[in-house]
Every structure is written in C-alpha cells, then in structure tokens.
Motif scaffolding. Structure first.
Motif, PDB file in Angstrom:
ATOM      1  N   PHE A 128       0.839  -1.191   0.000  1.00  0.00           N
ATOM      2  CA  PHE A 128       0.000   0.000   0.000  1.00  0.00           C
ATOM      3  C   PHE A 128       0.881   1.251   0.000  1.00  0.00           C
ATOM      4  CE2 PHE A 128      -2.430  -3.305   2.366  1.00  0.00           C
ATOM      5  CZ  PHE A 128      -3.380  -3.538   1.380  1.00  0.00           C
ATOM      6  N   LEU A 129       0.549   2.183  -0.851  1.00  0.00           N
ATOM      7  CA  LEU A 129       1.331   3.417  -0.987  1.00  0.00           C
ATOM      8  C   LEU A 129       0.688   4.590  -0.271  1.00  0.00           C
ATOM      9  CD1 LEU A 129       2.326   3.095  -4.762  1.00  0.00           C
ATOM     10  CD2 LEU A 129       3.512   2.205  -2.737  1.00  0.00           C
ATOM     11  N   GLU A 130      -0.541   4.436   0.180  1.00  0.00           N
ATOM     12  CA  GLU A 130      -1.240   5.462   0.937  1.00  0.00           C
ATOM     13  C   GLU A 130      -1.912   4.822   2.150  1.00  0.00           C
ATOM     14  OE1 GLU A 130      -1.181   8.614   0.421  1.00  0.00           O
ATOM     15  OE2 GLU A 130      -0.787   8.969  -1.719  1.00  0.00           O
ATOM     16  N   PRO A 131      -2.046   5.575   3.244  1.00  0.00           N
ATOM     17  CA  PRO A 131      -2.806   5.037   4.374  1.00  0.00           C
ATOM     18  C   PRO A 131      -4.255   4.804   3.967  1.00  0.00           C
ATOM     19  CG  PRO A 131      -1.591   7.038   4.990  1.00  0.00           C
ATOM     20  CD  PRO A 131      -1.537   6.936   3.488  1.00  0.00           C
ATOM     21  N   ARG A 163       4.511  -5.277   8.215  1.00  0.00           N
ATOM     22  CA  ARG A 163       4.875  -3.867   8.391  1.00  0.00           C
ATOM     23  C   ARG A 163       6.246  -3.596   7.760  1.00  0.00           C
ATOM     24  NH1 ARG A 163       0.008  -1.642   9.605  1.00  0.00           N
ATOM     25  NH2 ARG A 163      -0.926  -2.607  11.471  1.00  0.00           N
ATOM     26  N   PRO A 164       6.570  -2.321   7.506  1.00  0.00           N
ATOM     27  CA  PRO A 164       7.867  -2.002   6.900  1.00  0.00           C
ATOM     28  C   PRO A 164       9.066  -2.478   7.708  1.00  0.00           C
ATOM     29  CG  PRO A 164       6.389  -0.127   6.705  1.00  0.00           C
ATOM     30  CD  PRO A 164       5.694  -1.124   7.572  1.00  0.00           C
ATOM     31  N   ASP A 165       8.914  -2.624   9.050  1.00  0.00           N
ATOM     32  CA  ASP A 165      10.030  -3.098   9.861  1.00  0.00           C
ATOM     33  C   ASP A 165      10.161  -4.608   9.869  1.00  0.00           C
ATOM     34  OD1 ASP A 165       7.916  -3.919  11.412  1.00  0.00           O
ATOM     35  OD2 ASP A 165       8.390  -2.676  13.149  1.00  0.00           O
ATOM     36  N   GLY A 166       9.318  -5.303   9.102  1.00  0.00           N
ATOM     37  CA  GLY A 166       9.402  -6.743   8.999  1.00  0.00           C
ATOM     38  C   GLY A 166       8.514  -7.513   9.953  1.00  0.00           C
ATOM     39  N   THR A 167       7.905  -6.847  10.896  1.00  0.00           N
ATOM     40  CA  THR A 167       6.984  -7.539  11.793  1.00  0.00           C
ATOM     41  C   THR A 167       5.715  -7.915  11.034  1.00  0.00           C
ATOM     42  OG1 THR A 167       6.023  -5.440  12.545  1.00  0.00           O
ATOM     43  CG2 THR A 167       7.868  -6.343  13.821  1.00  0.00           C
ATOM     44  N   THR A 168       5.102  -9.018  11.453  1.00  0.00           N
ATOM     45  CA  THR A 168       3.918  -9.513  10.755  1.00  0.00           C
ATOM     46  C   THR A 168       2.778  -9.747  11.742  1.00  0.00           C
ATOM     47  OG1 THR A 168       4.626 -11.828  10.951  1.00  0.00           O
ATOM     48  CG2 THR A 168       5.282 -10.647   8.960  1.00  0.00           C
ATOM     49  N   ARG A 169       1.586  -9.731  11.199  1.00  0.00           N
ATOM     50  CA  ARG A 169       0.366  -9.981  11.976  1.00  0.00           C
ATOM     51  C   ARG A 169      -0.562 -10.833  11.127  1.00  0.00           C
ATOM     52  NH1 ARG A 169      -4.132  -5.303  12.642  1.00  0.00           N
ATOM     53  NH2 ARG A 169      -5.867  -6.586  13.427  1.00  0.00           N
ATOM     54  N   ILE A 170      -1.021 -11.944  11.689  1.00  0.00           N
ATOM     55  CA  ILE A 170      -1.986 -12.783  10.991  1.00  0.00           C
ATOM     56  C   ILE A 170      -3.366 -12.165  11.146  1.00  0.00           C
ATOM     57  CG2 ILE A 170      -3.041 -15.074  10.865  1.00  0.00           C
ATOM     58  CD1 ILE A 170      -0.446 -16.202  11.996  1.00  0.00           C
ATOM     59  N   LEU A 171      -4.021 -11.923  10.033  1.00  0.00           N
ATOM     60  CA  LEU A 171      -5.343 -11.307  10.048  1.00  0.00           C
ATOM     61  C   LEU A 171      -6.424 -12.370   9.921  1.00  0.00           C
ATOM     62  CD1 LEU A 171      -4.799  -8.288   7.609  1.00  0.00           C
ATOM     63  CD2 LEU A 171      -4.743  -8.256  10.115  1.00  0.00           C
ATOM     64  N   PRO A 172      -7.594 -12.096  10.473  1.00  0.00           N
ATOM     65  CA  PRO A 172      -8.726 -12.990  10.203  1.00  0.00           C
ATOM     66  C   PRO A 172      -9.060 -12.980   8.712  1.00  0.00           C
ATOM     67  CG  PRO A 172      -9.217 -11.452  11.989  1.00  0.00           C
ATOM     68  CD  PRO A 172      -7.966 -10.971  11.338  1.00  0.00           C
ATOM     69  N   ASN A 173      -9.720 -14.040   8.274  1.00  0.00           N
ATOM     70  CA  ASN A 173     -10.132 -14.107   6.870  1.00  0.00           C
ATOM     71  C   ASN A 173     -11.431 -13.363   6.611  1.00  0.00           C
ATOM     72  OD1 ASN A 173      -8.694 -16.201   4.726  1.00  0.00           O
ATOM     73  ND2 ASN A 173      -8.011 -16.386   6.832  1.00  0.00           N
ATOM     74  N   ARG A 199      -6.713  -1.066   9.603  1.00  0.00           N
ATOM     75  CA  ARG A 199      -5.948   0.125   9.241  1.00  0.00           C
ATOM     76  C   ARG A 199      -4.600  -0.272   8.646  1.00  0.00           C
ATOM     77  NH1 ARG A 199      -6.890   5.292   7.784  1.00  0.00           N
ATOM     78  NH2 ARG A 199      -4.954   6.489   7.932  1.00  0.00           N
ATOM     79  N   VAL A 200      -4.266   0.267   7.491  1.00  0.00           N
ATOM     80  CA  VAL A 200      -2.963   0.037   6.886  1.00  0.00           C
ATOM     81  C   VAL A 200      -2.286   1.384   6.644  1.00  0.00           C
ATOM     82  CG1 VAL A 200      -3.613  -2.147   5.829  1.00  0.00           C
ATOM     83  CG2 VAL A 200      -3.937  -0.030   4.550  1.00  0.00           C
ATOM     84  N   GLU A 201      -0.956   1.361   6.684  1.00  0.00           N
ATOM     85  CA  GLU A 201      -0.164   2.559   6.459  1.00  0.00           C
ATOM     86  C   GLU A 201       0.662   2.400   5.185  1.00  0.00           C
ATOM     87  OE1 GLU A 201      -0.620   5.144   8.288  1.00  0.00           O
ATOM     88  OE2 GLU A 201      -1.828   4.161   9.846  1.00  0.00           O
ATOM     89  N   ALA A 202       1.165   3.503   4.683  1.00  0.00           N
ATOM     90  CA  ALA A 202       2.029   3.457   3.506  1.00  0.00           C
ATOM     91  C   ALA A 202       3.239   2.575   3.802  1.00  0.00           C
ATOM     92  CB  ALA A 202       2.468   4.863   3.115  1.00  0.00           C
ATOM     93  N   GLY A 203       3.517   1.647   2.900  1.00  0.00           N
ATOM     94  CA  GLY A 203       4.626   0.719   3.077  1.00  0.00           C
ATOM     95  C   GLY A 203       4.216  -0.640   3.597  1.00  0.00           C
ATOM     96  N   ASP A 204       3.027  -0.759   4.156  1.00  0.00           N
ATOM     97  CA  ASP A 204       2.547  -2.067   4.609  1.00  0.00           C
ATOM     98  C   ASP A 204       2.309  -2.991   3.420  1.00  0.00           C
ATOM     99  OD1 ASP A 204       2.583  -1.123   7.172  1.00  0.00           O
ATOM    100  OD2 ASP A 204       0.400  -0.996   7.399  1.00  0.00           O
ATOM    101  N   ILE A 205       2.499  -4.284   3.644  1.00  0.00           N
ATOM    102  CA  ILE A 205       2.238  -5.296   2.620  1.00  0.00           C
ATOM    103  C   ILE A 205       1.198  -6.267   3.160  1.00  0.00           C
ATOM    104  CG2 ILE A 205       3.183  -7.146   1.180  1.00  0.00           C
ATOM    105  CD1 ILE A 205       5.895  -5.804   1.352  1.00  0.00           C
TER     106      ILE A 205
END
Length: 625
Positions: free
Chosen positions: A462-465, A497-507, A513-519
């Motif tokens: 994502f390039l924008e929040p 996240r951009p720092d490499g930390t990850t979070r498993i999301l529900p399906n 909420r996502v921020e610029a740089g999140d994958i």
C-alpha cells in the motif's frame, strides 16, 4: 399479489412446428445475443469488478420468464411473484433488494435490470442483467460489513421500481440512488451498462421476430426448453439413485467469532424427480453470512453441475425445473428471515457447489470431484490519497480448482468460469498500491493422483494510508480430498509492516488500518486432490518442482524424491513409496482433514488464530418467540 402483465393484444401465440435448422439458427442467435450483452457491459461499465472481472450475469428469457440462455437461472420468476404492480410496454424494472424477489439476487450490491420485450401488444421475451456494484453506501466502504446484524446496515435497498415507465425515464430515482453511494460515477456508468446490455438483447429478439415471426420465435423457445427437459430427465434417471444420500459442509465462521456453520443437504429420486432437502442446515446467523437461496437458482446450480459432470453437450436452460424439488427450512442460513444481513453470502453460495459434488459423487465415485475454490474472496482498500482524493478498490481473488477424475485442477482460477482477474498493471495505474507478488503458491493444492489446483499468493504494498476489508473462508475447515486424495491448503492473510513484523489477520475483517509501506499477503486456498498421491506419475511431480508448483518437500507427499532442480531420484522414490504404502491407512472416499472437534483443538497451532466459538442464534430465536 403477483405482477400483472398488460398486453393490448389478447391473441395467444400459435404453436407451430419448428424444423431443426430454424431451431439451430434461433438457438445460436440467442447465444450470440448473450455474448453481445457481456461485450456491451464490459465496454461501458467503469467499476473494476464489472469492467475487468466480469462480475455480472446476463439473461434472455421467454415470455413466461423462463431462462433460455444465461448462467444463474431466471431472475424473473421471483420478481413476478413478489411485484405488486403492472408491467407495460416501455417499462424497465430496477431492483436490488433480495427480499423483494425471493432471493433471485442474493445481496443488495447486485443491481438488477429487467426489460420486458413487447411486440404488437404482446410480451414475447424478457432480457435482464445484474452486476455487483462496488459501493452502495452503508457502514463500510464496499457495503459488505461483516458484523452487520440487519440488511439496513448494508447500504441502499432498492425495491422493484420502474426506471422507465411506458417509455418515460425516472431521472429523479437515479439521482436519489446515486446519492447513497461513495462511488456515484462508477455506479451510474455501471447502471447505464446494465441498461444498454438489456436493450441490445431486446433488439436481437425483435430482429428474430422480424425474420421468423412471433409464433415461430415463441415456439422455438418452447422447443429449446422441452429439449432440455427430455435430456435432463434421462440424465437424472440414469445418474441419481432412489436411495437417500446426504452430505454436509461448512462456512468456517461469521467474522464475529462464531462458527463453523453447517450446510446439510439430502438427495434422492422419486420417479423422474430429484428431491433436494436442506433439513439440518444451521439456523440463520446474527451476522452477514446468510445466503437467501432462491429455489430456482439452486435448481440451475444442480442442473449445471449435472451437465458439466455427466454430459457437457447439453445446453442448459430453465426447461428442467419441474424435475427438481428443493426444500429449504425457513429461518435457516439458506432462507433467513427479514431483515437478516446478507452481504457476506458469497461463502455459503460457493459452498453449495462443494455440497453438490459430495452428493452426486457418492454413488458414482468415478465422477466425484474434490472440494475446490468455492468462493469469491473480496478485498476492499479505500481512503484518501495525498491530494485528498477518494480511492476505493474492490477486487475478487482466485484460488485452486479441485482435482477431477480426468485431471488436475487448474491453479489460481475463479469459481465462476466467466470471471477474469484484474490486471496488475490496471491496479497499479489506478490505485495507490504495488503488486509485489502474484504467483501460484507451491504445495497449496491437495496431493492426489490428480492434484488439486494451487491457491494464489498476491502481495499488495500500500502506498497510501487507508482501511482494508477482507472476505474469505476455508481458513478453519479444509478443502477436502476424495478417493484417497488429500485436502488442499487453507487460506491465510498476513499483514507485514515495513520493519518486517507480521500480523496474521482474520479471513473476515473490516476496518483494518494500513499505512504506507505495509504489505498484505492475500493467500487463497487450494483445491483438494483426487485419488491416491502415490499413483501420480513421478516424472510429472518432478516437472512441477521445476515449474515451481510443488517444492521438493511437497514432492515427498507423493512419495517422490527429487532435488531443488527437479532432478528425479528413481531408486529413492521407489523406496519412499514402499515405506509410505506400509504406513498408509485405507483410502477414504472423503478426507476432511479431521473432525470439527479435531480442527478446533489444532486451530491455533495450525493457523495462528483462535478457533471460532460454537454458533449461537439468540437474536432470531427471540424474535421468533
């Protein structure tokens, strides 16, 4: 009170014999008109869901509303039963409320246009088209809130209204509807595309009547319906047993912590008629995963499945409906009571196809298909960019098609054959994101003599929040394998996240909420395998390792030993297969990957998410009392 058709010419159509050449010409002209409807739609719609993915369904019906060509069966029968008004020459009907048409459309995002085709004062045909609108208002962008407890939270509901009345356009109605949506430009263009598609098909019907006459045209449509009836009657009598068979499958959860929800169906034949009884299906959900299943729509699903499995040469239409009886309990997940929420109905809709496969294949395992990508998972991403302009993406993901008696399931395919993926270049051009990866996920297809198709890993940077909504399933239950085949891999969603930390999301989740740089790694599920994996050709497995569809570790599930380059070790393969055969348990008809209780116990260790809690149905139970 049912709809009243106003015909100024009371003369009935005269049945006439139709020679095979004329019938063939009219049949193919109708097929071409349906194709032209699709082409008109995709060239004039604006939303990616319709323009790029084809999430729209055309129909041409006879003067009684029975589908002659189309895909979902007729939308018209439910409308005619529920509409208390007159239908006249020059009218065009517009609606989106499933409760107003007996579920002929299944959630309010689907806008339906119906055009009665009159000629010389008589109704000769209907044309219709519905398409999924990317936003119709409501509490979340995309208008499909997971936690909705009533349809009122899901955006604008349009009862059957006249978009045109005797040739006069209702501009104020359109203005009112567009005022409810976050994307009025898309919705207005898409509505016009639906209208244009119906008018194109109506012109083609008029041209056929010009060429052959109304009596010949109407008699030809009746002949097509009768031909389908005879073919399906023979198919049912030869392929469906009088013995009762049952099958059940599940929607994993409702997005608010409860699940799985059982869908159960029994099938048997009485004479030439098939009975399909959903007694034992769970009650309706308090959340939005309910699916208002129209009986005629399910008849069409059944007919399509029968035809595709047993005799693909048959042209499907509504002619065989009298051969099928569908029983759906009131207040169940498949026939919820108003005002139950319906926006997340995709998962139950898709699971119907797995259930049909499980029912029809039990008596004829040689025709049995595994469970596959029976859903249309949604991703919604919205917000305001650096210029303050609103952006909103709605996209449907693809996954693994099941292993079949005659071959592997395709990788990364859609449940609906007509759907196509949104090109990555389109996404990157019109939305603030980049596609980092788009690939078939190795080993996600269930092992078998015929492999289940692999799911897809699609990574969005994502390039924008903004905020993200996700609608998917098969993260708790497995896409089951058959005849010794193993289940496919489950779906997963991971936010990095951009720092490499990850979070498993529900399906199933809203307002992430996502921020610029999140994958977001959007991983869909694979198809189940068909047949014993140890019977798969080792050379084929080695080739798939070279192609990146199977890993060397995954190849061992087939008893195949090869290196990372896909070089096969025949001796080691023979030894491994001998060892696996010694330890193997007898092959079962279905491999579900465990009971529901076993899946609950293993859920967090296997998925990183807590298991859903057993469903409760207090809200609607109290309402009924």
């Amino acid at each position: 009170m049912p709809a009243r058709i106003v015909e100024t010419n009371p003369k009935p159509f005269t049945p006439v014999p139709i020679d095979p050449v004329t019938l063939d010409i009219i049949e193919n002209a109708l097929r071409n008109a349906r194709i032209e409807m699709d082409a008109t739609l995709t060239r004039t719609a604006m939303s990616p869901g319709i323009r790029e993915q084809g999430d729209a369904f055309p129909l041409i019906a006879d003067h009684k509303g029975r589908m002659i060509v189309g895909q979902f069966g007729s939308f018209i029968d439910g409308f005619l039963k529920a509409y208390d008004g007159e239908i006249e020459d020059g009218d065009m009907i517009f609606l989106s409320d499933p409760y107003s048409c007996e579920g002929a459309i299944s959630h309010a995002n689907d806008w339906l246009v119906l055009l009665p085709v009159f000629r010389s004062g008589r109704l000769v045909a209907w044309t219709a088209m519905f398409g999924h609108q990317s936003d119709i208002g409501g509490k979340v962008a995309g208008s499909m809130p997971i936690d909705a407890s009533a349809i009122f939270e899901e955006g604008v509901r349009i009862p059957p209204v006249k978009l045109w009345a005797r040739g006069v356009y209702n501009a104020d109605l359109v203005k009112l509807v567009m005022h409810q949506t976050r994307k009025p430009d898309w919705c207005a263009a898409d509505l016009n595309a639906l209208i244009a598609s119906c008018r194109v098909a109506a012109r083609r019907v008029q041209e056929m009547c010009d060429r052959f006459g109304e009596d010949v045209y109407v008699s030809a449509t009746e002949a097509l319906l009768q031909r389908n009836y005879r073919a399906m009657k023979a198919l049912i009598e030869s392929s469906v047993s009088e013995d009762r068979v049952t099958f059940e499958d599940y929607v994993c959860d409702d997005g608010v912590g409860y699940g799985p929800y059982r869908i159960r169906c029994a099938m048997w034949r009485e004479g030439s008629k098939v009975i399909l009884d959903f007694e034992g299906t769970d009650p309706q959900s308090d959340a939005s995963i309910n699916f208002y299943l129209n009986e005629n729509m399910f008849k069409m699903f059944f007919g399509i499945y029968m035809i595709m499995v047993f005799d693909p040469a048959i042209l499907f239409n509504d002619g065989f409906y009298d051969l099928i009886e569908v029983r759906i309990p009131e207040g169940s997940l498949l026939k919820p009571r108003f005002p139950a929420a319906l926006s997340g109905r995709t998962h139950a809709l898709g699971r119907i196809f797995d259930i049909l496969g499980g029912l029809l294949g039990q008596r004829t395992p040689e025709f049995l298909c595994a469970a596959g990508f029976s859903s249309s998972p949604h991703l919604m991403y919205s917000g305001r960019d650096s210029k303050g302009e609103w952006f909103q993406l709605f996209q449907i993901g693809f996954g693994g098609i099941p292993g079949k008696p005659f071959g592997d399931g395709p990788d990364g395919h859609s449940l609906w054959p007509g759907f196509t993926n949104v090109p990555n270049e389109f996404l990157e051009r019109y939305f603030p994101l980049r596609i980092e990866r788009y690939e078939a996920l190795a080993d996600s297809g269930g092992p078998g003599k015929f492999r289940g198709g692999n799911g897809i890993k699609m990574s969005y940077r994502f390039l924008e929040p903004g905020t993200v909504s996700i609608h998917d399933d098969r993260w708790f239950t497995y896409p089951w394998g058959v005849n010794g085949g193993k289940p496919g891999a489950r779906a997963r969603k991971v936010l990095e996240r951009p720092d490499g930390t990850t979070r498993i999301l529900p399906n199933k989740a809203d307002n992430v909420r996502v921020e610029a740089g999140d994958i977001l790694h959007f991983i869909t599920w694979g198809g189940g395998g068909w047949g014993d994996p140890l019977e798969r050709d080792p050379a084929l497995v080695a080739r798939e390792v070279r192609q990146g569809l199977v890993t060397p570790e995954g190849a061992r599930r087939y008893g195949v030993v090869c290196d990372a380059e896909g070089r096969l070790d025949p001796r080691a393969t023979e030894a491994l297969r001998a060892e696996l055969r010694k330890r193997a348990t007898p092959n079962t008809l279905f491999d579900f990957g465990g009971t529901i209780e076993e899946l609950r116990a293993r859920c967090e260790a296997e998925t990183g998410l807590p298991p859903p809690k057993p469903p409760v149905w207090h809200q609607f139970r109290q309402a009924a009392e």
